[in-house]
Write an enzyme that holds these catalytic residues in place. Sequence first.
Site, short mmCIF file in Angstrom:
data_model
loop_
_atom_site.label_atom_id
_atom_site.label_comp_id
_atom_site.label_asym_id
_atom_site.label_seq_id
_atom_site.Cartn_x
_atom_site.Cartn_y
_atom_site.Cartn_z
N TYR A 123 0.82 -1.21 0.00
CA TYR A 123 0.00 0.00 0.00
C TYR A 123 0.86 1.27 0.00
O TYR A 123 0.34 2.36 0.17
CB TYR A 123 -0.95 0.01 1.21
CG TYR A 123 -2.08 -0.99 1.11
CD1 TYR A 123 -1.94 -2.18 0.43
CD2 TYR A 123 -3.30 -0.73 1.72
CE1 TYR A 123 -2.97 -3.10 0.35
CE2 TYR A 123 -4.34 -1.65 1.64
CZ TYR A 123 -4.16 -2.83 0.96
OH TYR A 123 -5.18 -3.75 0.89
N LYS A 174 4.21 -14.38 4.87
CA LYS A 174 4.27 -15.32 3.75
C LYS A 174 5.75 -15.49 3.40
O LYS A 174 6.17 -15.35 2.24
CB LYS A 174 3.44 -14.76 2.57
CG LYS A 174 3.29 -15.69 1.40
CD LYS A 174 2.29 -16.81 1.62
CE LYS A 174 2.27 -17.77 0.46
NZ LYS A 174 1.40 -18.94 0.69
N ASP A 207 -2.02 -17.80 4.48
CA ASP A 207 -3.14 -18.58 3.92
C ASP A 207 -3.64 -19.61 4.94
O ASP A 207 -4.85 -19.76 5.15
CB ASP A 207 -2.75 -19.23 2.58
CG ASP A 207 -1.33 -19.77 2.54
OD1 ASP A 207 -0.55 -19.45 3.44
OD2 ASP A 207 -1.01 -20.52 1.61
N ASP A 231 -5.24 -6.02 6.02
CA ASP A 231 -6.49 -5.50 5.47
C ASP A 231 -7.47 -6.66 5.28
O ASP A 231 -8.65 -6.59 5.67
CB ASP A 231 -6.18 -4.83 4.11
CG ASP A 231 -7.29 -3.93 3.65
OD1 ASP A 231 -8.27 -3.74 4.40
OD2 ASP A 231 -7.19 -3.40 2.52
#
Length: 338
Positions: A123, A174, A207, A231
């Site tokens: 972002y 991740k 995930d 988010d």
Amino acid sequence: MHKVTLIPGDGIGPEITEAAVRVIEATGVTIEWDRQLAGMAAVEKYGDPLPEPTVASFRTNKVALKAPLTTPVGGGYRSVNVALRQEFNLFANVRPALSFKGTQVPYTDVDLITVRENTEGLYAGIEHFIKAGGENIAAESIAVVTREGCRNIIDYAFQYARDNGRKKVTVVHKANILKCTSGLFLEIGREVAEKYPDIEFEDRIVDACAMLMVMKPSQFDVMVTTNLFGDILSDLAAGLVGGLGLTAGANIGKEAAMFEAVHGSAPDIAGKGIANPTALIMAGKMMLDHLGERQAATKIDRAVRAVIEEGQHVTPDLKPGSNCTTSDMASAIVGKIV
Ligand code: NAI
């Protein structure tokens, strides 16, 4: 007496702002509201989605309550929310998700806090198209993750856990694929955790974490993650407790703090008077906590939860077919403030 910058926002914003102000004032706390425009409302008046008087007011008051702002998709101006977070370095986005009795969701025991890094990652807004033959043949976006940014947000999460009697912090990443950006976040997570031996530390890949949140959300306590993952996961968390209409968030910096509803400006129901005011009211509750008005904050929390549990005066998003308006629900909440 506190001075607060109040941004009524776009779409359903002015309707839920009216409701939130009534509920906050019913606690007896005296607030001088400095009403300012941002988003589409500001474009119409000033030709600028984030005009200088709004920025100046927030800079002076250091606390803002902000209703949702409309952001054009694709082209148009950049998100004002993102601009405010960057301008005032509101690096920590804190979103509590605590089950409400009386909502139609399969869980009753969710009590988790998402702490999202608010200024970096994907972002950061560093994006461009790659052109060939007058056509955009590709688009690139750069995620910026700094050691300092990681340390600030992860330290904030551990300190928040300690200050609020929480037991565990989960660092979500991740790092198996994004070895640099997520790898750095995890590295700093492990480093910061050593300073907080009283708080349990774990790390989860994003995930798998999303799946575990749906299977057994009660296993999570405080979660800390980078901007994009935060988010998404904080909206997931909002869904676990009854949806976006109920969930609030705080954007905290070292100098200033801005409190908001997690949902958007809901143009599909704007002007109908049926928007659920809970999220912005709960943002007001978080703001009162921040201002040191703990008793008033607790009054709001109890009143909102009582009204939702009774289910008599709740908007149609919570009870399909309900005739209750935004204003009716606010009145019921005011009626429960003691
Ligand atoms: P949205 O959150 O506005 O609406 C999604 C769905 O939830 C709609 O069906 C809406 O009617 C419903 N909803 C949202 N808030 C509600 C409430 N308080 N009571 C009852 N129902 C409610 O998301 P959408 O449609 O994707 O975005 C609309 C605009 O809001 C866009 O311009 C977007 O950029 C902006 N937005 C602004 C945010 C902010 O200012 N913090 C956050 C998210 C979106």
